[in-house]
Design a protein around this motif. Sequence first.
Motif, short mmCIF file in Angstrom:
data_model
loop_
_atom_site.label_atom_id
_atom_site.label_comp_id
_atom_site.label_asym_id
_atom_site.label_seq_id
_atom_site.Cartn_x
_atom_site.Cartn_y
_atom_site.Cartn_z
N ASN A 31 0.84 -1.20 0.00
CA ASN A 31 0.00 0.00 0.00
C ASN A 31 0.87 1.26 0.00
N ALA A 32 0.65 2.13 -0.98
CA ALA A 32 1.28 3.47 -1.02
C ALA A 32 2.81 3.41 -0.93
N THR A 33 3.38 2.46 -1.61
CA THR A 33 4.84 2.30 -1.58
C THR A 33 5.48 2.34 -2.96
N LEU A 34 4.84 1.68 -3.92
CA LEU A 34 5.57 1.41 -5.16
C LEU A 34 5.81 2.67 -6.00
N HIS A 35 5.11 3.78 -5.70
CA HIS A 35 5.42 5.02 -6.43
C HIS A 35 6.76 5.62 -5.97
N TRP A 36 7.31 5.10 -4.86
CA TRP A 36 8.63 5.56 -4.41
C TRP A 36 9.76 4.81 -5.12
N VAL A 37 9.42 3.74 -5.81
CA VAL A 37 10.44 2.84 -6.35
C VAL A 37 10.64 3.14 -7.82
N MET A 58 -1.10 2.11 -5.35
CA MET A 58 -0.05 3.14 -5.43
C MET A 58 -0.66 4.39 -6.07
N GLY A 59 0.12 5.47 -6.11
CA GLY A 59 -0.34 6.65 -6.82
C GLY A 59 -0.40 6.35 -8.31
N GLY A 60 -1.50 6.76 -8.97
CA GLY A 60 -1.63 6.54 -10.41
C GLY A 60 -1.38 7.82 -11.18
N GLY A 89 -1.25 11.19 -12.80
CA GLY A 89 -1.98 12.41 -12.44
C GLY A 89 -2.09 12.62 -10.93
N ASN A 90 -1.52 11.71 -10.15
CA ASN A 90 -1.61 11.84 -8.69
C ASN A 90 -1.02 13.18 -8.22
N VAL A 91 -1.71 13.82 -7.30
CA VAL A 91 -1.32 15.13 -6.72
C VAL A 91 -0.83 16.12 -7.78
N PHE A 101 9.91 13.19 -9.33
CA PHE A 101 10.53 12.19 -8.44
C PHE A 101 9.74 10.88 -8.39
N TRP A 102 8.44 10.98 -8.16
CA TRP A 102 7.66 9.75 -7.96
C TRP A 102 7.28 9.11 -9.28
N TYR A 103 6.90 7.85 -9.19
CA TYR A 103 6.47 7.10 -10.36
C TYR A 103 4.97 6.83 -10.24
N PHE A 104 4.17 7.55 -11.01
CA PHE A 104 2.71 7.41 -10.98
C PHE A 104 2.24 6.89 -12.34
N PRO A 105 2.19 5.58 -12.52
CA PRO A 105 1.88 5.05 -13.85
C PRO A 105 0.38 5.01 -14.17
N THR A 159 2.65 21.11 4.76
CA THR A 159 3.07 20.03 5.68
C THR A 159 3.25 18.73 4.90
N TRP A 160 2.33 18.48 3.97
CA TRP A 160 2.42 17.26 3.14
C TRP A 160 3.72 17.28 2.33
N LEU A 161 4.02 18.44 1.73
CA LEU A 161 5.24 18.52 0.91
C LEU A 161 6.49 18.38 1.79
N MET A 163 6.70 16.66 4.57
CA MET A 163 6.82 15.27 5.02
C MET A 163 7.31 14.35 3.89
N PHE A 164 6.69 14.49 2.73
CA PHE A 164 6.95 13.52 1.67
C PHE A 164 7.89 14.03 0.58
N GLY A 165 8.04 15.35 0.46
CA GLY A 165 8.73 15.87 -0.73
C GLY A 165 10.05 16.55 -0.45
N ASP A 213 -5.25 16.04 -4.17
CA ASP A 213 -5.90 15.41 -5.34
C ASP A 213 -5.24 14.07 -5.67
N TYR A 214 -5.45 13.11 -4.77
CA TYR A 214 -4.89 11.78 -4.95
C TYR A 214 -5.61 11.04 -6.08
N VAL A 215 -4.84 10.29 -6.83
CA VAL A 215 -5.36 9.37 -7.85
C VAL A 215 -4.75 8.02 -7.54
N ARG A 216 -5.57 6.99 -7.44
CA ARG A 216 -5.04 5.67 -7.04
C ARG A 216 -5.06 4.68 -8.18
N LEU A 217 -4.10 3.78 -8.11
CA LEU A 217 -4.06 2.63 -9.00
C LEU A 217 -4.07 1.40 -8.11
C1 BEZ Z 1 0.59 8.71 -2.37
O1 BEZ Z 1 -0.01 8.88 -3.43
O2 BEZ Z 1 0.21 7.87 -1.53
C2 BEZ Z 1 1.81 9.51 -2.11
C3 BEZ Z 1 2.48 10.06 -3.16
C4 BEZ Z 1 3.62 10.77 -2.93
C5 BEZ Z 1 4.07 10.94 -1.65
C6 BEZ Z 1 3.39 10.40 -0.61
C7 BEZ Z 1 2.24 9.67 -0.83
#
Ligand code: BEZ
Length: 249
Positions: free
Chosen positions: A98-104, A128-130, A132-134, A155-159, A196-198, A200-202, A238-242
Amino acid sequence: MDQWNADLYKTKHNFVFEYGNSLIEWLNPQPGESILDLGCGTGELTAQLAETGANVTGIDGSPKMISSAKAHFPNVNFAVADATNFELHQQFDGIFSNATLHWVREKEKAIERMYAHLRQNGRLVLEMGGKGNVNSILRELEYVMQQKGYTYQPFWYFPSPGEYATLLEKAGFTVEKILYFERPTKLADPETGISTWLEMFGDHFFAQVPEKDKQEILQQVQEEVGPALTREGNLYADYVRLRVVAVKK
Ligand code: BEZ
């Protein structure tokens, strides 16, 4: 370097694992099954998987996350391991992620490792994020960074569903189910949620940016994007999920 702050992740960004509950239903683990949780973070979902009676192992690349997971869930198996090169000398009935593979970024390697760690007819269930995510947050971040003379590096991989299904099929998986959907995700505080989100994650976006400029960039992104992402006083990223179920036939 281990960038993660496990306490902040658990308190302010708990939506990451709270939304993961329904993914557990997709996996439908059975008592006695062996399940690998890939990218388990602080272990909340791993512990929920273990409550079903499955034999669960959680792995994560961050030593800080794993030490938090071990402290909170001492009866669950956890180990530090990298998604692109893990070797656990075991084949599992199911792999959950869950919510990991977009980091890889070396996604083919992670898919190859997951395939190698599933038994015949074992299933992979992931979210994972698909594509168009965020997007509105990242487009604004790119614009503001460039305005200030900094380079924005994606940076992230959102396929897209087609792209990820193709990678899975190339590795030998049969894709049984794939779902691509928007899931606006409520952030903790409407006034500061995006910055805060950026933060933490960015953090990687700001490696070359002095702290003062970083804070200005974060504030500007928050101010520009916040109103469009606010509904009834709440701020939603604006999360998009795959979501995928794939089987090793
Ligand atoms: C997510 O879509 O879950 C996500 C994407 C980038 C950073 C953190 C979370």
